[in-house]
Scaffold this motif. Structure first.
Motif, short mmCIF file in Angstrom:
data_model
loop_
_atom_site.label_atom_id
_atom_site.label_comp_id
_atom_site.label_asym_id
_atom_site.label_seq_id
_atom_site.Cartn_x
_atom_site.Cartn_y
_atom_site.Cartn_z
N HIS A 73 0.62 -1.15 -0.14
CA HIS A 73 0.12 -0.34 -0.13
C HIS A 73 0.79 1.16 0.47
CE1 HIS A 73 -3.15 -2.40 0.81
NE2 HIS A 73 -2.54 -3.28 1.76
N ALA A 74 1.89 1.37 -0.76
CA ALA A 74 3.06 2.41 -1.08
C ALA A 74 3.50 2.49 -2.63
CB ALA A 74 3.95 2.43 -0.15
N PRO A 75 3.12 3.89 -2.77
CA PRO A 75 3.30 3.91 -4.46
C PRO A 75 5.01 3.63 -4.87
CG PRO A 75 2.88 6.43 -2.98
CD PRO A 75 3.77 5.50 -2.29
N LEU A 76 4.55 3.43 -6.30
CA LEU A 76 6.00 2.85 -6.70
C LEU A 76 6.61 4.29 -7.58
CD1 LEU A 76 7.86 0.81 -8.07
CD2 LEU A 76 6.92 0.41 -9.78
N ILE A 77 7.67 4.41 -7.35
CA ILE A 77 8.93 5.16 -8.21
C ILE A 77 9.75 4.49 -9.34
CG2 ILE A 77 9.67 7.73 -8.22
CD1 ILE A 77 9.29 7.56 -5.50
N PHE A 78 9.75 5.09 -9.96
CA PHE A 78 10.53 4.40 -11.18
C PHE A 78 11.42 5.09 -11.71
CE2 PHE A 78 8.85 4.85 -15.28
CZ PHE A 78 7.82 4.98 -15.29
N ALA A 79 13.03 5.12 -11.23
CA ALA A 79 13.66 6.07 -11.46
C ALA A 79 14.10 5.77 -13.39
CB ALA A 79 14.88 5.82 -10.88
N TYR A 92 17.04 14.27 -8.18
CA TYR A 92 17.99 13.96 -8.39
C TYR A 92 18.83 12.29 -9.18
CZ TYR A 92 16.04 14.82 -3.63
OH TYR A 92 15.35 15.64 -2.81
N THR A 93 20.07 12.85 -9.53
CA THR A 93 20.28 11.36 -9.86
C THR A 93 21.51 10.98 -9.58
OG1 THR A 93 22.12 14.06 -10.86
CG2 THR A 93 20.23 13.07 -12.48
N ALA A 94 22.43 10.59 -10.59
CA ALA A 94 22.85 8.95 -9.99
C ALA A 94 24.02 8.19 -11.10
CB ALA A 94 23.16 8.34 -8.61
N ASN A 95 24.98 8.14 -11.38
CA ASN A 95 25.42 7.37 -12.47
C ASN A 95 25.43 6.34 -11.89
OD1 ASN A 95 26.45 9.80 -13.82
ND2 ASN A 95 28.18 10.06 -12.78
N VAL A 96 25.02 5.59 -13.63
CA VAL A 96 25.19 3.65 -12.96
C VAL A 96 25.54 2.99 -14.55
CG1 VAL A 96 23.97 2.45 -12.90
CG2 VAL A 96 22.61 3.72 -11.42
N TYR A 97 26.81 2.40 -13.81
CA TYR A 97 27.32 1.14 -15.38
C TYR A 97 26.25 0.48 -15.31
CZ TYR A 97 30.25 -1.27 -18.20
OH TYR A 97 30.25 -1.34 -18.86
N SER A 98 25.97 0.34 -16.94
CA SER A 98 24.61 -0.78 -16.86
C SER A 98 26.13 -2.62 -16.69
CB SER A 98 23.74 -0.88 -17.75
OG SER A 98 23.60 -1.83 -18.43
N PHE A 99 25.80 -3.67 -16.56
CA PHE A 99 26.30 -4.75 -16.33
C PHE A 99 25.76 -5.11 -17.61
CE2 PHE A 99 26.34 -9.29 -16.40
CZ PHE A 99 27.85 -9.66 -15.62
N ASN A 105 24.87 5.46 -17.70
CA ASN A 105 23.63 5.85 -17.86
C ASN A 105 23.71 6.42 -16.68
OD1 ASN A 105 22.00 4.36 -20.14
ND2 ASN A 105 21.73 2.26 -18.73
N VAL A 106 22.92 7.99 -17.16
CA VAL A 106 21.98 8.66 -15.87
C VAL A 106 20.86 8.20 -15.51
CG1 VAL A 106 22.27 11.41 -14.84
CG2 VAL A 106 23.80 10.26 -16.23
N ILE A 107 20.64 8.16 -13.86
CA ILE A 107 19.25 7.61 -13.54
C ILE A 107 19.12 8.89 -13.35
CG2 ILE A 107 19.50 5.29 -13.99
CD1 ILE A 107 19.98 5.46 -10.36
N SER A 108 17.75 8.65 -13.08
CA SER A 108 17.17 10.29 -12.18
C SER A 108 16.21 9.70 -11.70
CB SER A 108 17.06 11.67 -13.17
OG SER A 108 16.33 11.06 -14.12
N ILE A 137 20.74 4.18 -3.86
CA ILE A 137 20.91 4.35 -2.44
C ILE A 137 21.67 5.88 -2.47
CG2 ILE A 137 22.40 4.10 -0.49
CD1 ILE A 137 21.96 0.59 -1.27
N LYS A 138 21.96 5.84 -3.46
CA LYS A 138 23.19 7.93 -3.81
C LYS A 138 21.52 8.86 -3.82
CE LYS A 138 25.90 11.10 -6.14
NZ LYS A 138 24.96 11.16 -7.09
#
Ligand code: 5GP
Length: 194
Positions: A73-79, A92-99, A105-108, A137-138
């Motif tokens: 019963h909580a909303p979902l946020i997708f970066a 809010y942004t973070a750099n994520v290296y895709s395996f 990618n910059v996720i936001s 987490i960042k």
């Protein structure tokens, strides 16, 4: 989770010693009944944590994420992985290296949807080296929110993301933990398939 392990054994395709393809139920076609069971299982595990938001990354985290958010019963946020013309707010942004894609990618996430009052549960489809989870987490830290834990559908336990996160004191719950993909065979850490 037994039904998930059975599905991985029946439908998973081992692409290499480190990559498993599960397009038939998670990464392309989606099995809604399995997603529902996974969402309920994550919700049971994190029921007592006071989760206010579920956070994932587009696109494969959305199906398990939304079923978990429904059960909690909580909303979902997708970066988001790329800037959207409709995302004009502060981010809010973070750099994520895709395996899998071998690219950064910059996720936001819009600042509108996370606040210091939030206690956030991260959900993702796979855990490999932990880059996606560390990026999320960042973002949670930048928002001043707290982290309730991480729910992973398939953890490849032979890669070091799970260890890195648990060493930081993060609660990581995985529904299937793969020990090895050697010789095109999926071996689980805990075998539940009869
Ligand atoms: P990490 O950030 O932990 O290194 O990798 C996790 C992300 O990479 C997941 O969100 C998932 O999209 C992708 N990924 C990593 N390993 C696999 C894999 O074996 N199969 C698939 N389908 N995706 C993977």
């Amino acid at each position: 989770m037994k039904n998930l392990q059975t599905k991985i054994v029946k439908e998973g395709i081992v692409l290499s010693e480190s990559v498993l393809k599960v397009d038939s139920f998670l990464n392309h076609q989606v099995d809604p009944y399995l997603m529902k069971e996974m969402g309920e299982t994550f919700a049971n595990k994190f029921q007592s944590e006071g989760v206010t938001k579920v956070l994932t990354i587009e696109s494969s985290g959305i199906a398990p994420g939304v079923m978990t958010s429904l059960s909690l019963h909580a909303p979902l946020i997708f970066a988001r992985k790329r800037k959207s013309v409709t995302l004009t707010d502060e981010l809010y942004t973070a750099n994520v290296y895709s395996f899998t894609k071998k690219e950064e990618n910059v996720i936001s996430v819009s600042k509108k949807y996370l606040s210091p009052n939030d206690n956030v549960l991260i959900i993702d489809d796979f855990l490999a080296n932990g880059q996606a989870a560390l990026g999320l987490i960042k973002i949670i830290e930048e928002a001043g929110a707290s982290l309730a834990g991480i729910g992973i559908v398939i953890e490849k336990a032979f890669q070091d993301g799970g260890k890195q996160l648990r060493d930081k004191g993060v609660r990581v719950e995985s529904l299937a933990r793969i020990k090895s993909l050697k010789n095109n065979i999926v071996h689980f850490v805990e075998e539940e398939v009869s």
